[in-house]
Design a protein around this motif. Structure first.
Motif, PDB file in Angstrom:
ATOM      1  N   VAL A   1       3.539   8.472 -16.866  1.00  0.00           N
ATOM      2  CA  VAL A   1       4.823   8.888 -16.265  1.00  0.00           C
ATOM      3  C   VAL A   1       4.679   7.960 -14.883  1.00  0.00           C
ATOM      4  N   ILE A   2       3.491   8.041 -14.257  1.00  0.00           N
ATOM      5  CA  ILE A   2       3.418   7.351 -12.907  1.00  0.00           C
ATOM      6  C   ILE A   2       3.539   5.674 -13.306  1.00  0.00           C
ATOM      7  N   GLU A   3       3.286   5.373 -14.299  1.00  0.00           N
ATOM      8  CA  GLU A   3       3.330   3.909 -14.801  1.00  0.00           C
ATOM      9  C   GLU A   3       4.508   3.698 -15.006  1.00  0.00           C
ATOM     10  N   ARG A   4       5.329   4.554 -15.512  1.00  0.00           N
ATOM     11  CA  ARG A   4       6.718   4.133 -15.739  1.00  0.00           C
ATOM     12  C   ARG A   4       7.338   4.182 -14.535  1.00  0.00           C
ATOM     13  N   CYS A   5       7.181   5.037 -13.604  1.00  0.00           N
ATOM     14  CA  CYS A   5       7.965   5.124 -12.361  1.00  0.00           C
ATOM     15  C   CYS A   5       7.424   3.722 -11.637  1.00  0.00           C
ATOM     16  N   LEU A   6       6.534   3.255 -11.834  1.00  0.00           N
ATOM     17  CA  LEU A   6       6.117   2.024 -11.041  1.00  0.00           C
ATOM     18  C   LEU A   6       6.780   0.741 -11.737  1.00  0.00           C
ATOM     19  N   ASN A   7       7.271   1.008 -13.074  1.00  0.00           N
ATOM     20  CA  ASN A   7       7.778  -0.206 -13.561  1.00  0.00           C
ATOM     21  C   ASN A   7       6.807  -1.086 -14.105  1.00  0.00           C
ATOM     22  N   HIS A   8       5.672  -0.583 -14.475  1.00  0.00           N
ATOM     23  CA  HIS A   8       4.755  -1.453 -15.054  1.00  0.00           C
ATOM     24  C   HIS A   8       4.797  -1.498 -16.568  1.00  0.00           C
ATOM     25  N   THR A   9       4.563  -2.781 -17.012  1.00  0.00           N
ATOM     26  CA  THR A   9       4.594  -3.200 -18.413  1.00  0.00           C
ATOM     27  C   THR A   9       3.448  -2.493 -19.332  1.00  0.00           C
ATOM     28  N   GLU A  10       3.784  -1.811 -20.270  1.00  0.00           N
ATOM     29  CA  GLU A  10       2.812  -1.133 -21.308  1.00  0.00           C
ATOM     30  C   GLU A  10       1.874  -2.308 -21.826  1.00  0.00           C
ATOM     31  N   GLN A  11       0.719  -2.398 -21.598  1.00  0.00           N
ATOM     32  CA  GLN A  11      -0.273  -3.190 -22.067  1.00  0.00           C
ATOM     33  C   GLN A  11      -0.665  -3.269 -23.287  1.00  0.00           C
ATOM     34  N   ASP A  12      -0.586  -1.891 -23.941  1.00  0.00           N
ATOM     35  CA  ASP A  12      -0.730  -1.993 -25.511  1.00  0.00           C
ATOM     36  C   ASP A  12       0.579  -2.431 -26.343  1.00  0.00           C
ATOM     37  N   ARG A  13       0.215  -3.466 -26.936  1.00  0.00           N
ATOM     38  CA  ARG A  13       1.600  -4.105 -27.581  1.00  0.00           C
ATOM     39  C   ARG A  13       1.951  -3.152 -28.662  1.00  0.00           C
ATOM     40  N   MET A  14       1.054  -2.205 -29.442  1.00  0.00           N
ATOM     41  CA  MET A  14       1.510  -1.416 -30.208  1.00  0.00           C
ATOM     42  C   MET A  14       2.503  -0.312 -29.564  1.00  0.00           C
ATOM     43  N   LYS A  15       2.017   0.108 -28.582  1.00  0.00           N
ATOM     44  CA  LYS A  15       2.653   1.198 -27.905  1.00  0.00           C
ATOM     45  C   LYS A  15       4.076   0.839 -27.332  1.00  0.00           C
ATOM     46  N   ARG A  16       3.911  -0.609 -26.735  1.00  0.00           N
ATOM     47  CA  ARG A  16       5.142  -1.250 -26.343  1.00  0.00           C
ATOM     48  C   ARG A  16       6.250  -1.484 -27.645  1.00  0.00           C
TER      49      ARG A  16
ATOM     50  N   ASP B   1       0.983  -1.365  -0.080  1.00  0.00           N
ATOM     51  CA  ASP B   1       0.141  -0.037   0.066  1.00  0.00           C
ATOM     52  C   ASP B   1       0.883   1.265  -0.076  1.00  0.00           C
ATOM     53  N   LEU B   2       2.126   1.235   0.579  1.00  0.00           N
ATOM     54  CA  LEU B   2       3.024   2.456   0.457  1.00  0.00           C
ATOM     55  C   LEU B   2       3.281   2.676  -1.095  1.00  0.00           C
ATOM     56  N   ARG B   3       3.452   1.570  -1.710  1.00  0.00           N
ATOM     57  CA  ARG B   3       3.680   1.747  -3.202  1.00  0.00           C
ATOM     58  C   ARG B   3       2.582   2.648  -3.839  1.00  0.00           C
ATOM     59  N   ARG B   4       1.337   2.194  -3.700  1.00  0.00           N
ATOM     60  CA  ARG B   4       0.434   2.680  -4.189  1.00  0.00           C
ATOM     61  C   ARG B   4       0.172   3.927  -3.561  1.00  0.00           C
ATOM     62  N   THR B   5       0.448   4.132  -2.280  1.00  0.00           N
ATOM     63  CA  THR B   5       0.235   5.557  -1.656  1.00  0.00           C
ATOM     64  C   THR B   5       0.996   6.756  -2.588  1.00  0.00           C
ATOM     65  N   GLY B   6       2.440   6.014  -2.730  1.00  0.00           N
ATOM     66  CA  GLY B   6       3.344   6.918  -3.395  1.00  0.00           C
ATOM     67  C   GLY B   6       3.117   7.178  -4.764  1.00  0.00           C
ATOM     68  N   ALA B   7       2.376   6.261  -5.467  1.00  0.00           N
ATOM     69  CA  ALA B   7       1.922   6.552  -6.688  1.00  0.00           C
ATOM     70  C   ALA B   7       0.643   7.606  -6.972  1.00  0.00           C
ATOM     71  N   THR B   8      -0.231   7.450  -6.001  1.00  0.00           N
ATOM     72  CA  THR B   8      -1.437   8.421  -5.677  1.00  0.00           C
ATOM     73  C   THR B   8      -0.829   9.700  -5.516  1.00  0.00           C
TER      74      THR B   8
END
Length: 444
Positions: A389-404, A371-378
């Motif tokens: 940008v937040i998604e990049r900070c979280l190191n989440h994988t881009e779900q859209d294959r074309m964008k990826r 929840d600390l990670r979620r809190t920081g992103a919030t």
């Protein structure tokens, strides 16, 4: 020829050679030199050859039983049956049946057992996981193998799986562990299907969501709660490294596992960066965290502590050493347990755990390390940081294959600015009297 009697049979003694005492109808009692008494049936076969058939010993077979056998054999002789040949055929049939039974037993024993499948599955697949399958091994050794280990895999049915799951459910809890056990057994049995050990997966029709339906966590700590939490940390019975770990997770939005495995060689305080290697990240992609001034202060203190005890790890374990007597990294579950142990108001302290069962209780309800990670992103979002940008900070994988595939912008500058804004906000929350102004990030 006088009929035999039990008295006469008992009185018969062994002499220098076999004696044959007749009873009539082809029945004889052979008395050997050592006194052994054997019932024999004598007859002539179709070619007029004399043959003898052993009927058993006296007194195991009584006189009456021997006479009954002789009468039965006499009837068979009238039907043209040779008793010696018949016995040989029966012996051959019995030997064949016994051999077939042994072959079937050998084939049954040769079938792959659940224990053997488990060991093969662990070696080929589960051992490749980050923890080398340690959690899965514990789960199977505790709940699955004691009940199913010796069963042939092809004999495992839905009922056997359900019985294991029910046993786990009976221990209590919300069903999460039972669902994990089912999920792991399903993975193993699908591994068996892929390798043609079995034709189908017996867990296929068992619905995991009926055992446990996880709820998506939405817990975010408010600024007021963060201020209270940060103020309480020094008096919550946590060691200094655990207190700093909470602040590090908040200010970098990292996962608890990424922080617990952090090596000092990946930390560059001069360049204000922390590299999370691909092997430590959830999506197997390297992640570079740009450290804010707030994060640098936290990381520097952690590094100084590690340097003092000669550890290469940012969070060294207190009582675990490698073969070279150097500290091992802290277990990621340790941090989560320490946080959870201090949010058990009204309950007795667990054995060997903190007595401060309500030291980290907050008004918004129970919170976890994640929840600390979620809190920081919030907080980043509240400060105007763009969602991508937040998604990049979280190191989440881009779900859209074309964008990826086609959008290769690194976002490093945007991410650095986002972490800086978050660090400034946390500094303000930590020291509300400080003269700090946090400006929202300008939209790109």
């Amino acid at each position: 020829m006088a009929k035999l009697s039990d008295r006469l049979i008992k009185a018969a003694k062994g002499e220098g050679k076999d004696q044959f005492l007749g009873d009539g109808g082809g029945l004889y009692l052979r008395v050997t030199p050592v006194g052994t008494k054997v019932w024999m049936y004598r007859f002539k076969n179709a070619t007029n050859q004399t043959k003898w058939l052993d009927l058993g010993t006296y007194p195991s077979k009584s006189l009456a039983e021997a006479r009954a056998d002789a009468t039965s054999l006499k009837v068979k002789r009238r039907e043209g049956i040779d008793p010696v040949e018949e016995r040989a055929r029966l012996a051959d049939a019995n030997r064949a049946a016994e051999a077939e039974s042994k072959a079937k037993l050998a084939a049954f024993n040769a079938r792959m057992k659940v224990q053997e499948l488990y060991e093969r599955w662990i070696a080929l697949e589960i051992s490749k996981r980050k923890d080398q399958g340690a959690g899965t091994r514990r789960m199977f050794e505790k709940d699955v193998l004691p009940d199913l280990g010796e069963m042939a895999v092809e004999d495992v049915r839905k009922g056997h799986i359900a019985a294991v799951v029910d046993k786990v459910l009976a221990r209590g809890g919300n069903g999460r562990m039972a669902a994990l056990v089912l999920s792991s057994m399903r993975q193993m049995l699908r591994f068996a299907v892929e390798r043609d050990v079995i034709d189908g997966d017996p867990t296929a029709t068992i619905c995991k969501s009926r055992i446990h339906k996880p709820t998506e966590r939405e817990r975010v700590l408010s600024a007021e709660e963060l201020a209270i939490l940060i103020a309480r940390l020094p008096n919550a019975g946590l060691c200094e490294s655990s207190q700093l770990a909470v602040l590090a997770m908040l200010s970098t939005c990292c996962r608890v596992g990424e922080l617990s495995k952090a090596n000092l060689k990946d930390l560059d305080l001069d360049k204000a960066t922390w590299r999370i290697p691909a092997e430590n990240s959830k999506n197997k992609r390297e992640h570079i965290v740009a450290l804010s001034d707030f994060s640098i202060g936290v990381m520097r203190t952690l590094k100084d502590r590690a340097d003092r005890i000669g550890s290469e790890w940012l969070l060294p374990a207190r009582n675990k050493l490698d073969p070279h007597k150097k500290p091992l990294p802290v277990c990621e579950k340790s941090l989560s347990k320490q946080i959870g142990d201090r949010q058990r108001p009204g309950q007795k302290p667990m054995k060997g755990r903190s007595p401060l069962v309500d030291a980290l209780v907050l008004a918004g309800g129970k919170w976890t390390a994640h929840d600390l990670r979620r809190t920081g992103a919030t907080l980043m979002g509240e400060l105007g940081v763009r969602p991508d940008v937040i998604e990049r900070c979280l190191n989440h994988t881009e779900q859209d294959r074309m964008k990826r595939t086609y959008q290769r912008h690194s976002y490093q500058e945007e991410m650095r600015a986002a972490w800086s804004l978050l660090g400034d906000r946390l500094a303000l929350i930590s020291c509300p009297q400080a003269n700090i102004t946090v400006l929202p990030m300008r939209a790109a």
